[in-house]
Design a protein around this motif. Structure first.
Motif, PDB file in Angstrom:
ATOM      1  N   VAL A  88      -3.685  15.156  -1.630  1.00 54.13           N
ATOM      2  CA  VAL A  88      -5.035  15.411  -1.154  1.00 54.13           C
ATOM      3  C   VAL A  88      -5.118  14.873   0.271  1.00 54.13           C
ATOM      4  N   LYS A  89      -5.616  15.698   1.167  1.00 57.56           N
ATOM      5  CA  LYS A  89      -5.739  15.243   2.557  1.00 57.56           C
ATOM      6  C   LYS A  89      -6.975  14.364   2.688  1.00 57.56           C
ATOM      7  N   PHE A  90      -6.763  13.171   3.211  1.00 63.64           N
ATOM      8  CA  PHE A  90      -7.851  12.232   3.410  1.00 63.64           C
ATOM      9  C   PHE A  90      -8.236  12.218   4.875  1.00 63.64           C
ATOM     10  N   LYS A  91      -9.493  11.986   5.130  1.00 64.71           N
ATOM     11  CA  LYS A  91      -9.979  11.862   6.491  1.00 64.71           C
ATOM     12  C   LYS A  91     -10.176  10.389   6.783  1.00 64.71           C
ATOM     13  N   ARG A  92      -9.641   9.954   7.887  1.00 61.77           N
ATOM     14  CA  ARG A  92      -9.734   8.544   8.258  1.00 61.77           C
ATOM     15  C   ARG A  92     -10.940   8.345   9.170  1.00 61.77           C
TER      16      ARG A  92
END
Length: 98
Positions: free
Chosen positions: A57-61
């Protein structure tokens, strides 16, 4: 009989086995495509569980600045003091525990 049926099913095991080669590699079943990410969990000295991982899952920082002191807000200070005084009065009303 029921026992005969269970004996037939027992002989058809579903566990797959493999030998480790000289470089400590194990060949996984065809259901696991090449270059799949797996995790290896050691349960004890001679038992491991290998799990294939799903898609990442792509996480946003998000960077949040550290707040060292809050700005002065007289209106909020008044509300906060009212909460504190109310809680203190409730504590005084409670009977002491033995």
């Amino acid at each position: 009989s029921i026992i005969d049926e269970w004996e037939e099913k027992w002989d058809c095991f579903t566990m797959k086995s493999a030998k480790v080669d000289d470089r400590r590699r194990v060949v996984l079943p065809q259901e696991c495509p090449p270059r799949s990410t797996v995790t290896i969990e050691a349960l004890d000295e001679g038992t491991w569980i290998i799990r294939r991982q799903g898609k990442r899952v792509k996480f946003k920082r998000i960077l949040i600045p550290a707040v060292e002191t809050l700005p002065s807000d007289p209106k909020w200070d008044k509300i906060e003091n009212a909460f504190a005084q109310s809680s203190y009065k409730d504590l005084l009303k409670r009977p002491a525990k033995d």
